[in-house]
Design an enzyme around this catalytic site. Sequence first.
Site, PDB file in Angstrom:
ATOM      1  N   SER A   1      35.937  -2.808 -50.093  1.00 11.51           N
ATOM      2  CA  SER A   1      35.494  -3.126 -48.739  1.00 11.51           C
ATOM      3  C   SER A   1      35.610  -1.841 -47.935  1.00 11.51           C
ATOM      4  O   SER A   1      36.683  -1.231 -47.890  1.00 11.51           O
ATOM      5  CB  SER A   1      36.363  -4.231 -48.145  1.00 11.51           C
ATOM      6  OG  SER A   1      35.779  -4.698 -46.945  1.00 11.51           O
ATOM      7  N   GLU A   2      34.508  -1.430 -47.301  1.00  6.16           N
ATOM      8  CA  GLU A   2      34.474  -0.066 -46.766  1.00  6.16           C
ATOM      9  C   GLU A   2      35.380   0.142 -45.557  1.00  6.16           C
ATOM     10  O   GLU A   2      35.563   1.286 -45.122  1.00  6.16           O
ATOM     11  CB  GLU A   2      33.034   0.359 -46.457  1.00  6.16           C
ATOM     12  CG  GLU A   2      32.352  -0.405 -45.342  1.00  6.16           C
ATOM     13  CD  GLU A   2      31.513  -1.548 -45.866  1.00  6.16           C
ATOM     14  OE1 GLU A   2      31.847  -2.089 -46.944  1.00  6.16           O
ATOM     15  OE2 GLU A   2      30.528  -1.916 -45.190  1.00  6.16           O
ATOM     16  N   ASN A   3      35.958  -0.921 -45.016  1.00  7.88           N
ATOM     17  CA  ASN A   3      36.942  -0.713 -43.958  1.00  7.88           C
ATOM     18  C   ASN A   3      38.308  -0.269 -44.503  1.00  7.88           C
ATOM     19  O   ASN A   3      39.229  -0.043 -43.729  1.00  7.88           O
ATOM     20  CB  ASN A   3      37.099  -1.970 -43.084  1.00  7.88           C
ATOM     21  CG  ASN A   3      37.472  -3.202 -43.870  1.00  7.88           C
ATOM     22  OD1 ASN A   3      36.946  -3.427 -44.963  1.00  7.88           O
ATOM     23  ND2 ASN A   3      38.372  -3.997 -43.353  1.00  7.88           N
TER      24      ASN A   3
END
Lengths: 232, 232, 218, 218
Positions: free
Chosen positions: C45-47
Amino acid sequence: MINKVVANADEAIQDITSGMTLMLGGFGLCGIPENCINSLVNKDIDQLTCISNNAGIDDFGIGLMLKKRQVKKMISSYVGENAEFERQLLSGELEVELIPQGTLATRCMAAGYGMPAIFTPAGVGTEVAEGKETRNFDGKEYLMEMAFDADFALVKAWKGDTAGNLIFRSTARNFNPVMAMAGKITIAEVEHLVEIGDLDPDQIHTPGIYVHRIFEGKDYEKRIEQLTVRER
Amino acid sequence: MINKVVANADEAIQDITSGMTLMLGGFGLCGIPENCINSLVNKDIDQLTCISNNAGIDDFGIGLMLKKRQVKKMISSYVGENAEFERQLLSGELEVELIPQGTLATRCMAAGYGMPAIFTPAGVGTEVAEGKETRNFDGKEYLMEMAFDADFALVKAWKGDTAGNLIFRSTARNFNPVMAMAGKITIAEVEHLVEIGDLDPDQIHTPGIYVHRIFEGKDYEKRIEQLTVRER
Amino acid sequence: MLDKIGIAKRIAKEIKDGYYVNLGIGIPTLVANYIPKGINIVLQSENGLLGMGPFPFEGEEDSDLINAGKQTITTLPGSSTFDSALSFGMIRSQKVDLTILGAMEVSEHGDIANWKIPGKMVKGMGGAMDLVASAKNIIVAMQHVNKAGESKLLAECSLPLTGVKCVKKIVTELAVLEIADEGGFRLLERAPGISVEDIRIATLGKLIIEGEIPEMQL
Amino acid sequence: MLDKIGIAKRIAKEIKDGYYVNLGIGIPTLVANYIPKGINIVLQSENGLLGMGPFPFEGEEDSDLINAGKQTITTLPGSSTFDSALSFGMIRSQKVDLTILGAMEVSEHGDIANWKIPGKMVKGMGGAMDLVASAKNIIVAMQHVNKAGESKLLAECSLPLTGVKCVKKIVTELAVLEIADEGGFRLLERAPGISVEDIRIATLGKLIIEGEIPEMQL
């Protein structure tokens, strides 16, 4: 030792003035500097440029600053989760610069690492590339993107010590460490402020050298934007 | 799940062949991949290019590879703590490229971050700048330095799990995390190999996505190069 | 014709054991539910998370633990957290094996448009531009035609681009197609009950049909 | 004339409370012993440590804990460890307030040479080039003349450079000097028992003498 500890957010942000550029950590409402934002809202300043991945919601986070018309410009990757933001944008009261999320993060990192510019393929061939220098390395095109220059960075950590060392929790880390490194002055609000020696040196995410002021925040709401659960 | 765990260093390095470019973590003798180095020394390969901050001592670390004449070229910031190194260098058997320590670290990081090149002021106006592109940002000169391209990165961590997540200890961290990110194939040897779930996700220094093979090393010597103590 | 779950199921077959995968919002998110048995993947998840797990049980949600869609999630054993710069660092350095995302339009050269409709409120590209510019393997999950009945597989995108020459494969309710090196949508599979002619009608860009086109197996 | 400890003591007076300081090998290392009372500083070691403490007691050495000179050391409360890239990141972004290092030669423009003597075995620049190119405040600790009796304060360096126009101040056994904006060594203080004439004789580069030159206080 110079004392980095301040009493509260009001004291921490006392010299932030109208027209400054601020970085604000967080992703959505997760890991945002709630105390600092609330103090900014209570301060008579405006014309701020805010570098933040998102812009809060109508009644929380940067949304509160928007409602008070304190923000001249947002530099973000994803915005518009609130009605007031949309109204100000469409009426031309608010300027918005949308940039890719990785570019946003890396331009912060570049500032903290003393690199004036970085190369990224994000946005090549799109309107994001307009007016920017492109460069080919090994057959692939990249954009040159400049390091950010922010007067203040406002970040939120889970734990911090009086030397300014910070530890973040889970995905509330997000943009906070790279923004902490990038501010000319960095203010960290933490859920738990501890004495030096209480944190393991190997577990520190942001070394205190990057943090100028620190305080233990209070009354954290830590709102959830999209509550999703599964059946038991 | 694809199994990243291998039995030992011999298995981990089995497809390293003559002429390859290797990154080796460590600063001096601190945090070097001892097991991998010993296996390389026992393997019939040569003409290696080694990217490593230092080159070991006569009877330990990369010094052992030098003694076996396995190294064609060293890319380092500080070398020559051993006699054999000096002999090979002066006789022209060994090629050495000296680069600033920060440039070395940042060129590794650039590879791990997918940035083809970075800008640094280190070396501007010196012989390090010869043949390199310089660029002025805001009145200051910078050199453009390229990301490294290494076939294998060999790193040493304190703890690791079977998913390849790594935790380093104290200053034995040094170049290891940035090299771990930079290898086409990254091999991690760890003092303690644990199961997934045993490490706190927030304390991991190198996420497992960067690590392709991992094993628990044995018989660590962890030699001290300069023992300095004070009176009680 | 496939429904959304059918599209997710078909894409799930593209996933190989050990893959690190980034899933976009919408149909791509559903793919996680249909990973074949024996295949283990790690979701990024790119966060700032590797090893994303399912949604939490009610009452166990953690406001510090969300995905890139800002939904509350959980972590699986072996997960790790990191800052946004490192997250996109691993994306740019192509350590993420596969990116699956939705699109408004795809061109026959592999260009993709999925972030902006001129005249409508623009929310931003989030991490999409970074993902499409960097991923070595990008699969688009989308409807073959839009709500107005117009093809979304075009010679050139009409909407502002998210990235150029990046899409490798497209899975729609009608077909599986790949972008040919020389340009064009090479038809690989038909959805159950769908004819090549159905697909031809729904595809405005150059459609490449070579030999018998098999019906997809789910 | 100052001995090495004298030079270290004089430099220690340049350090302000709260400074983050990087100390080079040799005389600079001694500076840590003479920090004035009430002044607290944090020592950075470029191999990845903030908050470096003194050498360990015998038997308490830790092979995982060394400084940039590869010596066993300790950490102080509030210390942090990090990788080499971040270490030089904080150096390049000028978070380190002061760098103190030795030199073979300094030019009247602030150029410094301290890593290479042509014809001799070259060990490398280590982190010196990064430090001098980045630090906002650089003090050089060195002898005024070399062992052959030749001045090390020159119009131009004769040795290969480590960095250009970077040195701010020089403390030698004879004097404290700063690099003038227009070029030249501006004499600030004389060592005890040393005359301006002594310093003039030992300085080959342009020496700037303005008004009375006070004797340094230690």
